[in-house]
Each structure stands twice: as C-alpha cells, then as structure tokens.
Enzyme design. Structure first.
Site, PDB file in Angstrom:
ATOM      1  N   ARG A  85      13.893  12.953  14.496  1.00  0.00           N
ATOM      2  CA  ARG A  85      13.838  14.419  14.545  1.00  0.00           C
ATOM      3  C   ARG A  85      13.657  14.903  15.992  1.00  0.00           C
ATOM      4  NH1 ARG A  85      10.265  14.592  17.405  1.00  0.00           N
ATOM      5  NH2 ARG A  85       8.016  14.615  17.063  1.00  0.00           N
ATOM      6  N   GLU A  91       5.926  23.893  19.172  1.00  0.00           N
ATOM      7  CA  GLU A  91       5.337  22.563  19.411  1.00  0.00           C
ATOM      8  C   GLU A  91       3.828  22.604  19.279  1.00  0.00           C
ATOM      9  OE1 GLU A  91       6.818  19.588  19.022  1.00  0.00           O
ATOM     10  OE2 GLU A  91       8.180  20.173  20.628  1.00  0.00           O
ATOM     11  N   ASP A  94       2.311  22.931  14.031  1.00  0.00           N
ATOM     12  CA  ASP A  94       2.443  22.670  12.585  1.00  0.00           C
ATOM     13  C   ASP A  94       1.086  22.372  11.952  1.00  0.00           C
ATOM     14  OD1 ASP A  94       2.288  20.164  13.861  1.00  0.00           O
ATOM     15  OD2 ASP A  94       3.738  19.197  12.530  1.00  0.00           O
ATOM     16  N   ASP A 260       7.567  16.435  11.306  1.00  0.00           N
ATOM     17  CA  ASP A 260       8.510  15.319  11.398  1.00  0.00           C
ATOM     18  C   ASP A 260       9.099  15.022  10.022  1.00  0.00           C
ATOM     19  OD1 ASP A 260       7.348  15.331  13.868  1.00  0.00           O
ATOM     20  OD2 ASP A 260       6.103  13.582  13.506  1.00  0.00           O
TER      21      ASP A 260
HETATM   22  C1  GLA Z   1       3.789  14.837  16.362  1.00  0.00           C
HETATM   23  C2  GLA Z   1       3.227  15.174  14.985  1.00  0.00           C
HETATM   24  C3  GLA Z   1       3.827  16.467  14.450  1.00  0.00           C
HETATM   25  C4  GLA Z   1       3.705  17.595  15.465  1.00  0.00           C
HETATM   26  C5  GLA Z   1       4.222  17.155  16.834  1.00  0.00           C
HETATM   27  C6  GLA Z   1       3.980  18.180  17.907  1.00  0.00           C
HETATM   28  O1  GLA Z   1       5.137  14.522  16.268  1.00  0.00           O
HETATM   29  O2  GLA Z   1       3.493  14.129  14.085  1.00  0.00           O
HETATM   30  O3  GLA Z   1       3.218  16.800  13.228  1.00  0.00           O
HETATM   31  O4  GLA Z   1       2.387  18.033  15.530  1.00  0.00           O
HETATM   32  O5  GLA Z   1       3.624  15.933  17.247  1.00  0.00           O
HETATM   33  O6  GLA Z   1       4.638  19.360  17.643  1.00  0.00           O
END
Ligand code: GLA
Length: 577
Positions: A85, A91, A94, A260
């Site tokens: 992904r 960023e 989530d 992700d």
């Molecule tokens: C990692 C985490 C995601 C998200 C990103 C940053 O990939 O697994 O859940 O928090 O970092 O956006």
C-alpha cells in the site's frame, strides 16, 4: 520506565466487528453482497493494470508454478494475493480515527498453497513454508498439531533478552495463521466441528519493495486469507478480512490504525480509497487516474522513491517510534477531553480515546457544521488554539503527563504503555496533536479536490488543470513538512528526495507510510515524469548512494498505478498469460 514482558500483556485478541459475528450469534443466515466478498481472480487481468506489468507478472506467475512443482512435486491448489500500500495523504491519523487516502499497488505478495489430503501418502501433518528467495528467507517446517489451540500455544515470536519480540519472516506467516484459526471460530456456527489444519506445502513470493510499503503486513493478510481457505471458511467478507488482519497484526506489538489493511482489502484499480473508521469502517473509491490512453489531456502520475534507509522491522522499532506516537496522540486526546469537559471519549480497540473523538465533540458542542470547508477550517483553527493553550511546551515527563490525566504514573503505564510497550521518558503531546488535527483537514481537502478535478476533467486543458494540480501538490508538501517538523518521523533522505522532486516539476511530494525511512511519493503531471525521475537519479541516488548500479536505482525510483486489492486465485483454470 519498566517494560512489561510481552507474555504478561493482556491479550490483543478481541473479537472483530463483522457480519459473521452476528450470523453466528443469531444463527440466522447472513447473505453478503457479492461486492462485499473477497473476490476470486481467474486471469492476470483481474489483478494487475495492463501493459508492461502484466507481461512481467505472466513470467513471474509461470515461474512460481514451476518452482512450486519442482519443490513439492505437486501443483498449487490456490494463491492468496495481497498488494502493498501507498498512502497518498492522511499520515499518522488513522489511529486517531481520522480518514486516510491510501491506494493498493501492483507489487504484491503471493502465498501459494497445496493442500495434501489425509488419504495422500505424503500427508505427514507438517506445514512446509518456503520462500522463492530461499537464501534470504529460509524454509521453516511446522507441525499441524502445534496449532490446535491457536490462542495460547503458538508463539509468533520469541521474546529476546530486552523483551522486544524477535521476528523473522515466518513470524508474519504465523501471525496470519494464528489470526485465521482464532477468527474463523467466529464465522463457523457452533454446530460445525472446527476444522483442523491439513498437511500443507506453501511457497511465498513477495515483490513489495521494503521498507515502508507494508510488505510484512501484506504477508499477514495474504496468509490469513490462505489459511481461511485451507480450513474451508466459505465466502470471506472483506470487512472480516480487514478486521482480522488488523487485529492479528497487533499480536506483533504494533498498535497500528488499520490504514494498511484497508488498502490491502478494499484497493481498487485507478482509485485511492478514502478510508474512514467511524461510525463503522468504510472505504470509498476516489478516482485518481484520470485517463490511461489520452496522452493529450492532463493526467497525474505517482512516482515512488526509496530512501534506502535501513530500519529494523516495525515490531522492533515500535516501542521507540511508532507506538510512542500512538500513545502521544491518545494521551493528548484524553487530557484535552478532561480539560475542556467534553465528556468521555469512545475508546479505540480497547486502548484509549482518540483525537477524532475530541474534535467531533468540540464541533458538536460548538455547533460547527461538518462537510463545509469554511466551517471545518474554522474548527481546525479553534481546536489547534485549544491544544496550544493546554500544552504550553513541547515535552512532558511521564509524571507530568499522569498528573494532567488525573491518574497515577503506574495506572497510566499499565493502561497505555503495557499492551504495546514504549520506551520514552518524555512525551510531546502538543505537536503530535496539532499535526493530527491539521493533517485530517488536508486529507479531506485532497480527496475533495481529486473528486472535483475528475468531475471537471473532460473539460480541462493542461492550463486549466494546473490550479487543481498545484492545490493537490501544496497539500502534499504541507503534509510532509508537518510530518518532519511536528511529528518528527521524516529523515534527511526523505527531506532531500521531496525537495528534489518539487524542484524538478512534481506538483507535490511527501514521505508516505510510517516514516523514519521508507518511501516518498510525488504526484507529477504525466509530461514531467521523466524529468522528475532523472533528477532523483542524479541529484539523490548518484550523490547519496554512489555505489548503486543503474539497475538498482531503477528499482529504487519508479512510477506506479493504483491496483486491485487482495484476491484469492484458484489455480485449476488460472491463465498466467
Ligand atoms: C503504519 C501503520 C498505519 C499508519 C501508518 C502511518 O503503516 O501500520 O496504521 O498509522 O503507519 O500513517
């Protein structure tokens, strides 16, 4: 700060919210819509974008088939395929429950499986797990009987001397396997006997460049689907796979937010997915590839560039980096809710309140309407003002933080820093919270701009499209600057790559994913892609990594198109060409 041992931490295995749960509980048949199910693919064109990629994939899939037969002397029964992904924007928000905009990429991980029936003389109650890159990822052998009680008996990673889990590539497989066994119990009715694991031969082929594009989480997700299939769970719903994959991953010690897994499961060719987490998880497609064939019209392309920064795996860096950010965002939300008397916040996954919860409550009590740009800009300004008023400096000790929360340090540690251990003496609540609140507005504005750019696209020329692209680019640039300055998760390599891309014609450029290394993503008008890639080669890779060959640089900087999400591929009639 004392770290708890992973074995002492409360179990992260809580039930996923899925239609399967209610179906089992009510014993009423739940009939999902076809588009809610993880799809089956019957040809490469069901999976990958057209063009050069499918030629490459045809050769790769044929090689996988041959390699499997050579290794195990039997054909593949099915393949579970999960993409990597790339996050366009939104960023580190989530896990504060704000919407994000990731897309699935063509590069993926394939988990190829042959089930050996009990009647077959080769049925030896073993699971043989191999990797196409066997020198890097050695073969592991497991006994199916060891998985009888997935929750208590199966370590996915042994704790090392300093209590961080020791992870090797098979830990991600075991995490997916354990998730399948645990969560499948929720979707098999009580009258059905639980299916034991069959003898299996497995071959993994991963092509997702590391680090930062969620290659290891993709292996967890693909394994989960493969193992659900192996134990005959019929009709896997996307929401079930999403929830199970996100929750399984937490067993590895990462308190991740679900972005992700949403991209893995819901990804759609030509689209990014606007993933929201409240009131339920939803993924809405936002078209980001305007037109494949029309080279005269304005079109945006996506260029990825690898910082090539060597980072340890996420599970090892979690306690110093990622999990600390999650704790900072969570505690900022809890303290703000207390200070501004907004009432109790809804708890995310048994962990703590979220900044989304605080923001929504403030907006509601002030009567600021959502979905209206001017009103949301006002709300963000006001909430940021309150954050700065509450937290008048950058860093607080654990004692100071506990005092603001109104609980003892011991209680704070056991509630927020034990299930996902952290190693931090000071917490920066102010800057992390400001980033989250401002970034969520950028993500919303970005999605809305793309939607309107697409709606108006047919009438655009390069000149009239330029303001859209500039506005999208400015949002990406602002996101990167905030991640570097306020969230402190960038690195000099990512800062240099984004600067070079912007200088040489990218509309916008930012780090993508977890950060502290990983990749940058740039959005570039189609006619400037060559210029941007060539500038990154000469001004970044030639200078920062002079030992790299031209081919290696080609693997580090490349263009991608959004691709489809996770699929199951029954191999009987699958066409590799
Ligand atoms: C990692 C985490 C995601 C998200 C990103 C940053 O990939 O697994 O859940 O928090 O970092 O956006």
């Amino acid at each position: 700060m004392a770290l708890s041992s992973p074995s002492a931490a409360p179990s992260p295995w809580t039930a996923p919210q899925s239609h399967f749960v209610s179906a089992a509980a009510d014993s009423l048949p739940h009939l999902p819509d076809v588009e809610d199910l993880v799809p089956a693919a019957h040809a490469l064109t069901d999976i990958y974008p057209s063009g050069a990629i499918s030629a490459h994939q045809a050769a790769r899939w044929a090689a996988l088939r041959d390699c499997f037969r050579a290794l195990y002397d039997r054909p593949i029964s099915f393949v579970a395929r999960t993409p990597g992904r790339v996050n366009l924007i939104g960023e580190h928000i989530d896990y504060s429950w704000f919407p994000v905009l990731p897309m699935a990429m063509p590069q993926d991980v394939l988990v190829a499986v042959a089930i050996v029936p009990d009647t077959d003389p080769a049925a030896d109650e073993r699971i043989v797990l191999s990797n196409v890159q066997s020198a890097l990822y050695p073969t592991r052998v497991f006994n199916t009987r060891d998985f009888f009680d997935p929750v208590s008996n199966l370590p996915v990673a042994a704790p090392s001397s300093d209590n961080t889990p020791e992870i090797d590539w098979s830990s991600y497989f075991l995490t997916g396997l354990r998730g399948a066994l645990t969560f499948s119990k929720l979707c098999i009715s009580s009258s059905t006997t639980f299916m034991a694991l069959p003898t299996m031969r497995i071959l993994v082929d991963g092509e997702i460049p590391a680090p930062g594009l969620s290659a290891s989480s993709a292996l967890v997700c693909a394994t989960l689907l493969a193992m659900l299939t192996a134990i005959h769970v019929p009709l896997v719903e996307k929401s079930f796979l999403f929830n199970s994959a996100a929750m399984s991953e937490r067993a590895l010690g990462m308190n991740s937010g679900g972005m992700d897994q949403a991209a893995f499961v819901y990804g759609l060719r030509d689209h990014a997915m606007l993933v929201d987490f409240r009131p339920l998880v939803s993924a809405r497609p936002v078209r980001v590839v305007l037109d494949h064939d029309d080279t005269e019209s304005p079109n945006l392309c996506f260029v990825l560039a690898n910082t090539l920064v060597r980072v340890a795996n996420r599970a090892e860096t979690g306690p110093d980096l990622f999990n600390v950010r999650v704790v900072e965002a969570t505690l900022a939300a809890e303290i703000l809710a207390r200070r501004y008397n907004v009432g109790r916040l809804e708890i995310r996954d048994g962990f703590g309140g979220t900044l989304r919860g605080f923001y929504d409550k403030v907006c509601q009590s002030e009567g600021w309407s959502m979905g209206n740009q001017a009103s949301e800009e006002h709300a963000v300004r006001e909430v940021v003002r309150r954050i700065r008023e509450m937290f008048d400096r950058e860093a607080y000790t654990l004692e100071e933080t506990a005092e603001m929360l109104g609980i003892s340090v011991q209680d704070m540690v056991s509630q927020y820093m034990t299930r996902f251990p952290i190693r931090a003496k000071k917490l920066n609540l102010r800057d992390r919270a400001v980033h989250v609140i401002e970034e969520q507005l950028r993500a919303k504005a970005f999605s809305a701009l793309f939607a309107s750019a697409f709606a108006a696209y047919r009438n655009h020329t390069l000149a009239t499209a330029a303001p859209y692209f500039d506005a999208l680019g400015s949002l990406m640039n602002a996101s990167h600057d905030s991640l570097a300055r306020l969230f402190e998760c960038s690195c000099p390599e990512a800062d240099a790559l984004t600067k070079i891309a912007r200088t040489h014609g990218a509309a916008g450029s930012r780090m993508t994913g977890i950060g502290w290394g990983g990749f940058t993503i740039s959005i570039v008008q189609a006619d400037r892609v060559e210029e941007v890639i060539s500038a990154l080669r000469t001004e970044f890779y030639d200078k920062w990594y002079p030992e790299l060959t031209s081919e290696e640089i080609g693997r580090a900087v490349f263009q991608i198109e959004p691709a489809n999400g996770t699929v199951l591929v029954p191999m009987e009639n699958f066409k590799c060409g």
